[in-house]
Design an enzyme around this catalytic site. Structure first.
Site, PDB file in Angstrom:
ATOM      1  N   ASP A 112      62.736  33.990  77.196  1.00  0.00           N
ATOM      2  CA  ASP A 112      62.272  33.989  75.932  1.00  0.00           C
ATOM      3  C   ASP A 112      63.530  33.618  74.890  1.00  0.00           C
ATOM      4  O   ASP A 112      63.127  33.279  73.896  1.00  0.00           O
ATOM      5  CB  ASP A 112      61.960  35.614  75.501  1.00  0.00           C
ATOM      6  CG  ASP A 112      60.507  36.092  76.053  1.00  0.00           C
ATOM      7  OD1 ASP A 112      59.811  35.185  76.204  1.00  0.00           O
ATOM      8  OD2 ASP A 112      60.319  37.146  75.904  1.00  0.00           O
ATOM      9  N   GLU A 128      50.388  33.631  80.692  1.00  0.00           N
ATOM     10  CA  GLU A 128      51.502  33.103  79.942  1.00  0.00           C
ATOM     11  C   GLU A 128      52.727  32.891  80.577  1.00  0.00           C
ATOM     12  O   GLU A 128      53.404  31.932  80.930  1.00  0.00           O
ATOM     13  CB  GLU A 128      51.375  33.980  78.818  1.00  0.00           C
ATOM     14  CG  GLU A 128      52.613  33.251  77.660  1.00  0.00           C
ATOM     15  CD  GLU A 128      52.684  34.191  76.638  1.00  0.00           C
ATOM     16  OE1 GLU A 128      52.708  35.321  76.576  1.00  0.00           O
ATOM     17  OE2 GLU A 128      53.280  33.438  75.496  1.00  0.00           O
ATOM     18  N   HIS A 129      53.142  34.377  81.599  1.00  0.00           N
ATOM     19  CA  HIS A 129      54.382  34.169  82.029  1.00  0.00           C
ATOM     20  C   HIS A 129      54.125  34.594  83.464  1.00  0.00           C
ATOM     21  O   HIS A 129      53.410  35.874  83.435  1.00  0.00           O
ATOM     22  CB  HIS A 129      55.615  35.253  81.486  1.00  0.00           C
ATOM     23  CG  HIS A 129      55.738  34.986  80.002  1.00  0.00           C
ATOM     24  ND1 HIS A 129      55.075  35.632  78.882  1.00  0.00           N
ATOM     25  CD2 HIS A 129      56.474  34.150  79.389  1.00  0.00           C
ATOM     26  CE1 HIS A 129      55.500  35.238  77.845  1.00  0.00           C
ATOM     27  NE2 HIS A 129      56.528  34.146  78.063  1.00  0.00           N
ATOM     28  N   HIS A 181      55.991  44.088  72.587  1.00  0.00           N
ATOM     29  CA  HIS A 181      55.525  43.015  71.672  1.00  0.00           C
ATOM     30  C   HIS A 181      54.523  43.457  70.640  1.00  0.00           C
ATOM     31  O   HIS A 181      54.210  43.241  69.551  1.00  0.00           O
ATOM     32  CB  HIS A 181      55.132  41.275  72.324  1.00  0.00           C
ATOM     33  CG  HIS A 181      56.443  40.840  72.413  1.00  0.00           C
ATOM     34  ND1 HIS A 181      57.116  40.356  71.290  1.00  0.00           N
ATOM     35  CD2 HIS A 181      56.800  40.209  73.595  1.00  0.00           C
ATOM     36  CE1 HIS A 181      58.100  39.396  71.927  1.00  0.00           C
ATOM     37  NE2 HIS A 181      58.016  39.367  73.272  1.00  0.00           N
ATOM     38  N   GLN A 212      57.136  42.669  77.824  1.00  0.00           N
ATOM     39  CA  GLN A 212      55.859  41.976  77.300  1.00  0.00           C
ATOM     40  C   GLN A 212      55.231  43.086  76.625  1.00  0.00           C
ATOM     41  O   GLN A 212      54.691  42.921  75.498  1.00  0.00           O
ATOM     42  CB  GLN A 212      55.109  41.064  77.882  1.00  0.00           C
ATOM     43  CG  GLN A 212      55.903  39.921  78.454  1.00  0.00           C
ATOM     44  CD  GLN A 212      56.791  39.260  77.429  1.00  0.00           C
ATOM     45  OE1 GLN A 212      56.024  38.557  76.358  1.00  0.00           O
ATOM     46  NE2 GLN A 212      58.167  39.431  77.308  1.00  0.00           N
ATOM     47  N   HIS A 217      30.027  -7.617  66.714  1.00  0.00           N
ATOM     48  CA  HIS A 217      31.155  -7.145  67.935  1.00  0.00           C
ATOM     49  C   HIS A 217      31.057  -8.688  68.712  1.00  0.00           C
ATOM     50  O   HIS A 217      32.045  -9.231  68.988  1.00  0.00           O
ATOM     51  CB  HIS A 217      30.650  -6.089  68.634  1.00  0.00           C
ATOM     52  CG  HIS A 217      31.060  -4.679  67.928  1.00  0.00           C
ATOM     53  ND1 HIS A 217      30.420  -4.328  66.851  1.00  0.00           N
ATOM     54  CD2 HIS A 217      32.074  -3.714  68.386  1.00  0.00           C
ATOM     55  CE1 HIS A 217      30.913  -3.130  66.561  1.00  0.00           C
ATOM     56  NE2 HIS A 217      31.630  -2.875  67.372  1.00  0.00           N
TER      57      HIS A 217
HETATM   58  N1  HSO Z   1      57.606  36.737  74.848  1.00  0.00           N
HETATM   59  C1  HSO Z   1      57.346  35.978  73.555  1.00  0.00           C
HETATM   60  C2  HSO Z   1      58.413  35.132  72.754  1.00  0.00           C
HETATM   61  C3  HSO Z   1      59.515  36.114  72.322  1.00  0.00           C
HETATM   62  N2  HSO Z   1      60.023  37.319  73.034  1.00  0.00           N
HETATM   63  C4  HSO Z   1      60.226  36.386  71.173  1.00  0.00           C
HETATM   64  C5  HSO Z   1      61.198  37.677  72.449  1.00  0.00           C
HETATM   65  N3  HSO Z   1      61.162  37.098  71.326  1.00  0.00           N
HETATM   66  C6  HSO Z   1      56.209  34.800  73.661  1.00  0.00           C
HETATM   67  O1  HSO Z   1      55.445  35.424  74.451  1.00  0.00           O
HETATM   68 ZN    ZN Z   2      58.969  38.190  74.711  1.00  0.00          ZN
END
Ligand code: HSO
Ligand code: ZN
Length: 432
Positions: free
Chosen positions: A364, A330-331, A265, A262, A423
Site C-alpha cells: 500500500d 485485489e490483493h 478501510h 483492509q 475505398h
Molecule cells: N489498500 C488501499 C490503498 C491504501 N491503503 C492507501 C492505505 N492507504 C487500496 O486498496
Molecule cells: Zn490499504
C-alpha cells in the site's frame, strides 16, 4: 465475538455460499445520478462561476474567484517543508521506490520494414494533460497521490492537474507534500462532481484534461462515469479486498492484522482467509478476538469482517489456489512457507504478495508497485494502474510504391465485397 463467517469447501452448498459472499453490487443511486447530472450540466454552461458556487456551498467556503482556490507551487513546497523530518523521509523513500518500479514500465514504440519497403509500427505518446482527483477529509491518502501522480510523471504527461476538496478550508499537509514530491503541476482546492466537470469540460481557469484518474466518493464516481468519452477515466474502484491464502505456518496474529488492514478501510471492504487447516482458522479467529479491542478503527473492522469477511477451510493448497482464482482478489497474500512454488497457479489477482513477510500494507505504501488495483473480480481482465495508463499508441503505416500494388489489389477486392467503391478506387488509383 466477531461474527465472521466460517465456510468449508467440503460442505454441500459451498459454491453457492461462496458466490453469495462475493456478490457485490456497487449501488447506483438515482438521486446521486440526478444531482451529478445537474451539477455537470451547470459547470459545462457556467464554468468557473458554477464551480465556485458549488465549492462554497459544499465545502463551506466563501471564495470569490478561482484564483483563491488554486494553490501555488510555493504553498506545496511549504507543506513539504513543514513535515516532521521522519514523515518527510518516509514519504520521500516511498516516492523514490514507487518511481524506480514504474520506470521499468513505459511502453516502447516499435516498427518493422517489409521486403518491398513498406513500414509498419506503433508510436507511443504520453497524454497531454491529466486530472488527478484526491478525496478530501479522512479518505485523503497521500500514498494515493504518489501512486497516481508518479506513473503519470514517468509516462511524460505534459501537465498534471490535481483537484482536492478542502472542507472548511482545511488543507491536508501530507497530501500537498505528496503532490510537491510527485511532480503535480497545479492544484485546485475543489472537489465533488463540480471538480470532475471542471476537468472534463475545462473552465476559464481550470484547463480541460484528457483523462481523469483517482478515487472518490459516490458522487465523484458517478461524475467520472458520465464524462467518460469526453475524457478518459481510470477504473471506478470498489471497496478494498484482501484474500490471504495460508498453509497454517504464519503467526496467526500477523494474519489477523493483515485481514484488519483492509477491513479498516471501509465497512464494505472484504477480508477473506483460506487455509486447509481448520485448527489454524480457530487460532486466527482467536487472534481476531484478542486484537480487535486494541484497534482504534475497531467499529469499521468489525462491520467489515462480520459483513463480507470469511474464514474458509479447504481440502488442500491446490483448492486454495483455485478459490483464489475464482475470487480474483485485489490483493492476494500467499502466506505460505514455500509461497514461491504456488505463484504459477495464480492467474487472477491485482497484486500477489509472496511469503509471510510480505504484508499487504507494505504494498500500500512503499514496496514500489502501484496500490491502485482492480477490485470486485475485475483482476480477471484488468491490471494495476501503471505508466501505460498515461500513454497511448498510434499505428504507423508507410506503404511503398511496390507495396501499394500488392495491398491495393487485396483492398480493392475487399472494398467491392463491402459495397464501398470509393475505398476500392482509392486503392486502385495507386496501381500501375
Ligand atoms: N489498500 C488501499 C490503498 C491504501 N491503503 C492507501 C492505505 N492507504 C487500496 O486498496
Ligand atoms: Zn490499504
Amino acid at each position: 465475538m466477531v461474527a465472521i463467517k466460517r465456510l468449508n469447501s467440503a460442505d454441500a452448498g459451498f459454491t453457492v455460499a461462496l458466490d453469495e459472499l462475493l456478490a457485490f453490487e456497487g449501488a447506483q443511486d438515482d438521486r446521486i445520478e440526478q444531482t451529478v447530472a445537474a451539477i455537470l450540466a451547470d459547470v459545462k454552461k457556467r464554468g468557473d462561476a458554477a464551480v465556485i458556487e458549488y465549492t462554497n456551498r459544499f465545502d463551506r467556503l466563501s471564495a470569490k474567484s478561482m484564483a483563491e482556490l488554486e494553490l501555488s507551487r510555493a504553498e506545496l513546497e511549504a507543506a513539504l517543508a513543514s513535515l516532521p523530518a521522519e514523515r518527510r523521509a518516509a514519504l520521500e523513500a516511498a516516492a523514490a521506490r514507487v518511481r524506480a518500479y514504474h520506470e521499468k514500465q513505459p511502453l516502447q514504440g516499435w516498427q518493422y520494414e517489409e521486403a518491398d519497403g513498406t513500414l509498419l509500427g506503433q508510436k507511443v505518446t504520453p497524454l497531454d494533460r491529466v486530472g488527478l482527483y484526491v478525496p478530501g477529509g479522512k479518505a485523503a491518502y497521500p500514498s494515493s497521490v504518489l501512486m497516481n501522480a508518479i506513473p503519470a510523471h514517468v509516462a511524460g504527461v505534459g501537465e498534471l492537474i490535481m483537484v482536492v476538496p478542502t472542507p472548511d478550508g482545511e488543507h491536508n499537509k501530507l497530501v500537498l507534500a505528496a503532490a510537491a514530491l510527485a511532480g503535480v503541476d497545479r492544484v485546485f482546492c475543489i472537489g465533488g462532481a463540480q471538480a470532475v466537470g471542471a476537468l472534463a469540460y475545462g473552465t476559464a481557469t481550470v484547463p480541460q484534461v484528457d483523462k481523469i484518474v483517482g478515487p472518490g466518493n459516490a458522487y465523484v464516481a458517478a461524475a467520472k462515469r458520465r464524462v467518460f468519452g469526453i475524457v478518459g477515466i481510470d477504473m471506478v474502484a470498489g471497496p478494498s479486498e484482501i484474500l490471504v491464502v495460508c498453509d497454517g505456518s504464519t503467526d496467526p496474529d500477523w494474519v489477523a492484522m493483515d485481514l484488519f488492514s483492509q477491513a479498516e478501510h471501509d465497512e464494505l471492504a472484504q477480508s477473506i482467509l483460506v487455509c486447509p487447516d481448520g485448527a489454524y482458522l480457530d487460532r486466527v479467529a482467536a487472534s481476531i478476538e484478542k486484537l480487535l479491542p486494541t484497534m482504534p478503527r475497531r467499529a469499521v473492522i468489525e462491520a467489515s469482517l462480520s459483513g463480507r469477511g470469511a474464514l474458509i477451510q479447504v481440502r488442500d493448497m491446490e483448492e486454495a489456489c483455485a478459490i483464489a482464482n475464482r475470487i480474483a482478489p485485489e490483493h492476494l497474500e500467499l502466506s505460505i512457507a514455500d509461497a514461491e512454488q504456488w505463484v504459477p497457479k495464480i492467474r487472477h489477482a491485482g497484486a500477489i504478495f509472496i511469503g509471510p513477510y510480505t504484508s499487504e500494507s507494505l504494498g500500500d505504501y512503499c514496496a514500489g508497485p502501484n496500490h491502485v488495483l482492480p477490485t470486485s473480480g475485475s483482476a480477471r481482465f484488468s491490471s494495476p494502474l501503471g505508466v501505460y495508463d498515461f500513454q497511448k499508441r498510434s499505428s504507423l503505416i508507410r506503404v511503398s510504391k511496390t507495396g501499394a500494388q500488392t495491398l491495393g489489389r487485396i483492398a480493392s477486392t475487399l472494398a467491392h465485397g463491402e459495397g464501398l467503391p470509393a475505398h476500392a478506387k482509392s486503392a486502385e488509383f495507386r496501381l500501375d
